[in-house]
Design a protein around this motif. Structure first.
Motif, mmCIF file in Angstrom:
data_model
loop_
_atom_site.group_PDB
_atom_site.id
_atom_site.type_symbol
_atom_site.label_atom_id
_atom_site.label_comp_id
_atom_site.label_asym_id
_atom_site.label_seq_id
_atom_site.Cartn_x
_atom_site.Cartn_y
_atom_site.Cartn_z
ATOM 1 N N PHE B 46 0.823 -1.436 -0.007
ATOM 2 C CA PHE B 46 -0.110 0.063 -0.030
ATOM 3 C C PHE B 46 0.809 1.368 -0.042
ATOM 4 C CE2 PHE B 46 -2.909 -3.106 1.404
ATOM 5 C CZ PHE B 46 -4.288 -2.748 0.878
ATOM 6 N N ALA B 47 2.099 0.928 0.013
ATOM 7 C CA ALA B 47 3.039 2.230 -0.032
ATOM 8 C C ALA B 47 2.784 3.249 0.950
ATOM 9 C CB ALA B 47 2.918 3.062 -1.539
ATOM 10 N N ARG B 48 2.440 2.593 2.382
ATOM 11 C CA ARG B 48 2.534 3.490 3.527
ATOM 12 C C ARG B 48 2.663 2.530 4.742
ATOM 13 N NH1 ARG B 48 -2.318 6.674 2.899
ATOM 14 N NH2 ARG B 48 -2.010 6.361 0.663
ATOM 15 N N PRO B 49 2.770 3.295 5.565
ATOM 16 C CA PRO B 49 2.975 2.611 6.667
ATOM 17 C C PRO B 49 1.622 1.751 7.410
ATOM 18 C CG PRO B 49 3.920 4.796 7.551
ATOM 19 C CD PRO B 49 3.186 4.673 5.989
ATOM 20 N N CYS B 50 1.754 0.478 7.339
ATOM 21 C CA CYS B 50 0.480 -0.237 7.798
ATOM 22 C C CYS B 50 0.792 -1.073 8.907
ATOM 23 C CB CYS B 50 0.057 -1.334 6.724
ATOM 24 S SG CYS B 50 -0.540 -0.237 5.038
ATOM 25 N N ALA B 51 -0.096 -1.472 9.793
ATOM 26 C CA ALA B 51 -0.110 -2.482 10.813
ATOM 27 C C ALA B 51 -1.015 -3.343 10.326
ATOM 28 C CB ALA B 51 -0.118 -2.033 12.406
ATOM 29 N N ALA B 52 -0.627 -4.819 10.506
ATOM 30 C CA ALA B 52 -1.624 -5.807 9.950
ATOM 31 C C ALA B 52 -1.540 -6.914 11.025
ATOM 32 C CB ALA B 52 -1.075 -6.152 8.739
ATOM 33 N N MET B 53 -2.581 -7.712 10.927
ATOM 34 C CA MET B 53 -2.670 -8.962 11.710
ATOM 35 C C MET B 53 -3.577 -9.792 10.974
ATOM 36 S SD MET B 53 -5.500 -8.449 15.008
ATOM 37 C CE MET B 53 -4.302 -7.476 15.779
ATOM 38 N N TRP B 54 -3.344 -11.257 11.166
ATOM 39 C CA TRP B 54 -4.391 -12.206 10.697
ATOM 40 C C TRP B 54 -5.360 -12.513 11.631
ATOM 41 C CZ3 TRP B 54 -3.773 -15.552 14.717
ATOM 42 C CH2 TRP B 54 -2.680 -15.617 15.488
ATOM 43 N N VAL B 55 -6.374 -13.043 11.000
ATOM 44 C CA VAL B 55 -7.495 -13.645 11.682
ATOM 45 C C VAL B 55 -8.084 -14.719 11.028
ATOM 46 C CG1 VAL B 55 -8.205 -11.409 13.024
ATOM 47 C CG2 VAL B 55 -9.009 -11.675 10.804
ATOM 48 N N ALA B 56 -9.090 -15.367 11.531
ATOM 49 C CA ALA B 56 -9.670 -16.603 10.864
ATOM 50 C C ALA B 56 -10.562 -16.387 9.934
ATOM 51 C CB ALA B 56 -9.595 -17.642 12.042
ATOM 52 N N SER B 57 -11.485 -15.296 10.115
ATOM 53 C CA SER B 57 -12.622 -15.046 9.363
ATOM 54 C C SER B 57 -12.907 -13.521 8.993
ATOM 55 C CB SER B 57 -13.683 -15.564 10.077
ATOM 56 O OG SER B 57 -14.017 -14.690 11.316
ATOM 57 N N GLY B 58 -13.698 -13.347 7.879
ATOM 58 C CA GLY B 58 -14.057 -12.119 7.440
ATOM 59 C C GLY B 58 -14.732 -11.043 8.600
ATOM 60 N N THR B 59 -15.722 -12.092 9.358
ATOM 61 C CA THR B 59 -16.392 -11.745 10.224
ATOM 62 C C THR B 59 -15.685 -11.033 11.406
ATOM 63 O OG1 THR B 59 -18.333 -13.148 9.901
ATOM 64 C CG2 THR B 59 -18.273 -12.168 11.970
ATOM 65 N N ALA B 60 -14.618 -11.850 12.000
ATOM 66 C CA ALA B 60 -13.612 -11.294 12.811
ATOM 67 C C ALA B 60 -12.802 -10.351 12.494
ATOM 68 C CB ALA B 60 -12.790 -12.560 13.200
ATOM 69 N N ALA B 61 -12.297 -10.160 11.261
ATOM 70 C CA ALA B 61 -11.672 -8.991 10.661
ATOM 71 C C ALA B 61 -12.428 -7.711 10.923
ATOM 72 C CB ALA B 61 -11.041 -9.180 9.348
ATOM 73 N N ASN B 62 -13.715 -7.799 10.329
ATOM 74 C CA ASN B 62 -14.688 -6.977 10.244
ATOM 75 C C ASN B 62 -14.964 -6.210 11.498
ATOM 76 O OD1 ASN B 62 -15.161 -6.734 7.487
ATOM 77 N ND2 ASN B 62 -16.917 -7.990 7.619
ATOM 78 N N CYS B 63 -15.329 -7.150 12.725
ATOM 79 C CA CYS B 63 -15.825 -6.659 13.889
ATOM 80 C C CYS B 63 -14.649 -6.367 14.780
ATOM 81 C CB CYS B 63 -16.547 -7.894 14.346
ATOM 82 S SG CYS B 63 -17.950 -8.335 13.616
ATOM 83 N N LEU B 64 -13.295 -6.873 14.796
ATOM 84 C CA LEU B 64 -12.442 -6.183 15.332
ATOM 85 C C LEU B 64 -12.083 -4.860 15.079
ATOM 86 C CD1 LEU B 64 -10.211 -9.453 15.502
ATOM 87 C CD2 LEU B 64 -10.991 -8.202 17.742
ATOM 88 N N ALA B 65 -12.270 -4.714 13.534
ATOM 89 C CA ALA B 65 -12.006 -3.291 13.061
ATOM 90 C C ALA B 65 -13.009 -2.328 13.812
ATOM 91 C CB ALA B 65 -11.936 -3.298 11.584
ATOM 92 N N LEU B 66 -14.145 -2.660 13.564
ATOM 93 C CA LEU B 66 -15.232 -1.925 14.260
ATOM 94 C C LEU B 66 -15.125 -1.503 15.602
ATOM 95 C CD1 LEU B 66 -18.478 -2.932 12.383
ATOM 96 C CD2 LEU B 66 -16.999 -1.160 11.653
#
Lengths: 333, 333, 333, 333
Positions: B46-66
């Motif tokens: 993305f050509a910018r500083p990112c912080a990323a983590m794995w999760v097992a599902s899209g639901t988890a990713a969406n809800c952790l973000a929210l």
């Protein structure tokens, strides 16, 4: 030489094979044929009707079980050293919406009916107190010790007497059964356990634990709770396949026996220094800072347990040569 | 012939290989070298500083973000057809402890600044109302349509104007970028997105999605929330390895291009019957019950969308022959 | 001249007297003789076994009722204009730990079996969807309109058909019963309502609403939930005394009749401009900005409902002279 | 003769008068002039800028304060006998969405920097542990003992050192200040307290406690949380009036002095049997079952504290004759 934790070990080849054999197209979530086979597999293993599901972590298994057992204003009785109390970042409070953990003592991280009864007696009655409605024990315990079938049954009798649902955190259930030499049922449901977090990840799996309900109707609520917690993976067949591979031909027992045997060799070498009996795959050894430093210098990796002790954990793949090297080093201190 | 869902497809061979290459001993949780490489990998992409983590599902990713964006008494603005609203069993309410979803309309499951503004205008001010403090859009949308970089930026400008954090559900982000032919940054963070659920499972992965924070400090809270939700798997290296394999050589884009091309062929065959523009890998086709029955009779598997339409989804492994067979069958109706 | 809201009115003298008569020493919480009398008082009023408790606000009453009806992963069907949806800062999500509100339409803020059925038909089946397991209607509605006994019973039949628990938000239940001229049971439990938030604060009370369970066993959970929410006041006898005073000699009905009559006079004066039928103590009148300004200039206080209308609310103490002055002013526009 | 609890006492006449003086029409919720006066009243009392609000119960005050201090995955350090731990049905877990209480010891239900430090040292670091980010002490303690200004300041210094927010449960704050003879600020905010649950109900009020923020910006979040918890009563002016009446002319101190003096007389009579120093209005007396029975036979009402002791509580209205009778009876045992 790795004695940090069994959860750092690699995946067993039979598990890899089973996962790859699941690679054909299948319905998503747990609509696939592998997931559908779990109930029967565990029902056969425990010789009674079980309802089982895969989840990705022991924390999820434990907390989904507790969420099916207590209301938000209720409480779970567990040992003060329990994983659910100390090592899950408050996950039980998250999944149960704030239910409390009430902590009892007991040697070697095991509750007894006496310690449980004494703690329960201090919980008041009335709406200002959270009613204790569930009991959770760990098999093997956080100190690497095992509840015998009789001890499980005694806790189960206590739970029935007090009207408590009964959960077992079995992150190292395989090691406990391997030690006891009894049936898995004798180490759990025959003693009254209603839900078991049956661990596979520390024992050769990759990312699948089984949540087994011996009170099968508890699974209905949990199906929704699992989805709601983001734990219903779309390609669940790869998790189910791991579990089925571990059950096949009692691989779970073989792996645990290997780890236990390795722990036994280390324990024998540290006989005078053992903090807890070694009944599974964890060895807690009294060691000075200088002794620990010397062992690390010699290439052994392990956790400090506190300022006076270290923890060594063996795994399904512990190398005999490395285990003997550690034993020799401990004897030489 | 499988057109039910991309989440039923198998795992890409390169992903398998990467997972097996991660099989050596490594520290547990996300202390391994693969997990540690995620920040750099996404920062480069993305050509910018990112912080990323794995999760097992899209639901988890969406809800952790929210959960990193709103307090329990606040609200998230999203489309009325959003996955977080309709398909996650209330998971956002679980992870955010009860925050509300406020629903806006918009053609093809896409919000516009106008529909968002109109909905926001109906939310009252004061402590009896839940303040809307976050915005979530889906790229590609639940109707298989894509926000152009300009459309993302317009939503981002709206979010800034209203003081909203900005989340993108990118379960099919790869398909969107493949369609747009732009950089992944142009389809997301350049338009103001602060957290992206970057999906890989539907696109050739097994059980790993990335949660990418373009506002990197948001990840600190999320590290605790992930553990607390039982989503910190002990053998996280196998999840990280999946993601790194998908990023390597732009496999994620190649896979998405294949799926999009297949969807394009089906769309061309159903031109007069399309309910939504086909911009990703989903094709919504007006079909009578009799027509759907005939297609099923001919061996095609797909979901009914409602009583008048069907949804066909292609995947990274859609077979050219099966796609052409479906196209031919649709033309023949 | 105050037509802003009935919740700004003072406390009825009989309520004051009853509170002062409760001033002797009594056991705390709800162990006093006044609180103990509530069950019998409501059982007599509704001619069936009731379990009742005081709470300090309508929001608490509504949300404690819903918390007794739905699990966190379930949903409540209500009107899109319902107080629980729009005016309680997400309190239902707090008390139910994230259960969703599913919104239906209907004229005059009243659902019908048809609007309810249509909305329910759009809720999917399966673990990815939140099952709707409760229904909540408002009597009188947010538009000041009343469900007839037949309409309540029709909603109740719908609830039974769909397996939904049935809650009634009765913040202005007194006004509804006064309008209908029926028994309070006919306006609620005879139609299937299982829990009623019976409002007194807007009708001459100070700080006590009753939560009445016609399904009496629901109160057990709620006793704990009330304490847990900080709503078990230690000097509960002063709340119970308010409620008993309102019930005594049907003061609640007299007060509501007075308010309704005043609303009727205003409605008659604004006949051509009414947005909703006036069936309780709220009058919604189409008024231009200039007209509203003129009324305010003349000393009348009221809320703008939207850009084209105003809301006038009468109370148990509405002054006849002030009501006639408002009526005259409206006629003169 | 009532020595059960101060929360069973009647309402002080000055409070009644103030409530009735608030009976005119006023804006609802806390938009009235009485509620608006709270900030200034407490700012004057504590000689610094305060933000204050009324709530109906001490549980609500405590838990709203904690909810403003900790995230759901964090923890509060408190005494193992704290009201928030033992007597609120898990309300802190409800309001904070599952944050943990971490329990420390200390004589007479008071923590010291040493007991707090020792407990904190046992909390691990890392995402598997709930970070402790707040401290809560009770003034006077559950054993009827008081933190001196120096002791409060020592706890405050500890809190600052560890980065903890600092809450004081002041259900009997008046009794503590009356005992100390210092300023209310010296007993709380001068020592670092950032939020105080200032109790009035046990001290002559009816149903209003004050939540006082010495860190005034914490009130913004709490305004929403109060509404969301159903604690924003529509006729809030009657609660504000109670508090203002208690502050006027230091009625709160006079009432507490009366209760403390009565407790002192009882303590003097039971000098050899006291379990805790008597510093407020609670007297814990070692009494055999036979002795307790004899006292009850003689007409005294009180709680058993455990099998070997009783608790006598005095109040603002304790009758001198009854107190002397109890003193005489205790001396005669």
């Amino acid at each position: 030489m790795p004695f940090m934790s069994d959860n750092a070990a690699p995946v067993h080849p039979a598990v890899w094979s089973a996962m790859q054999a699941a690679d054909g197209p299948q319905p998503p979530y747990d609509g696939d044929s592998f997931s559908a086979a779990l109930d029967d597999a565990f029902s056969a293993l425990f010789a009674r009707p079980c309802a089982a599901m895969w989840v990705a972590s022991g924390t999820a298994a434990n907390c989904l079980a507790l969420a099916a057992m207590v209301r938000p204003y209720e409480a779970v009785l567990c040992h003060e050293l329990a994983h659910i109390e100390r090592d899950e970042c408050g996950a039980p409070g998250f999944f149960t919406h704030g239910a409390k953990l009430i902590l009892a003592g007991g040697d070697h991280a095991k509750m007894t009916p006496e310690t449980a009864r004494a703690r329960l007696a201090r919980v008041g009655v009335g709406v200002e107190h959270t009613p204790v409605t569930a009991l959770s024990i760990t098999q093997a315990s956080e100190a690497g010790c095992v509840y015998t079938p009789g001890e499980v049954a005694a806790m189960g009798a206590f739970a029935r007497e007090k009207g408590l649902r009964f959960h077992m955190d079995g992150a190292r259930f395989a090691n406990a059964v391997a030690y006891l030499g009894c049936s898995p049922a004798a180490a759990s449901c025959e003693g009254g356990v209603e839900a078991l977090s049956f661990g596979f990840v520390k024992n050769g799996g990759m990312g699948a634990e089984a949540l087994v309900f011996f009170a099968p109707d508890m699974i209905e609520v949990t199906r929704f709770n699992r989805k709601r917690a983001g734990h219903l993976q779309s390609k669940g067949r790869y998790l189910a396949a791991q579990i089925l591979a571990m059950l096949k031909g009692d691989l779970w027992l073989d792996n645990a026996r290997h780890a236990n045997a390795a722990a036994g060799e280390i324990a024998a070498a540290a006989a005078g220094r053992l903090i807890h009996p070694v009944e599974a795959n964890e060895v807690f050894v009294a060691l000075s800072a200088a002794e620990r430093a010397a062992l690390r210098e010699a290439g052994f990796a392990f956790y400090d347990w506190d300022e006076t002790a270290a923890r060594f954990v063996t795994a399904w793949n512990s190398d005999e040569g490395e285990v003997m090297a550690l034993a020799k080093a401990l004897r030489g201190l």
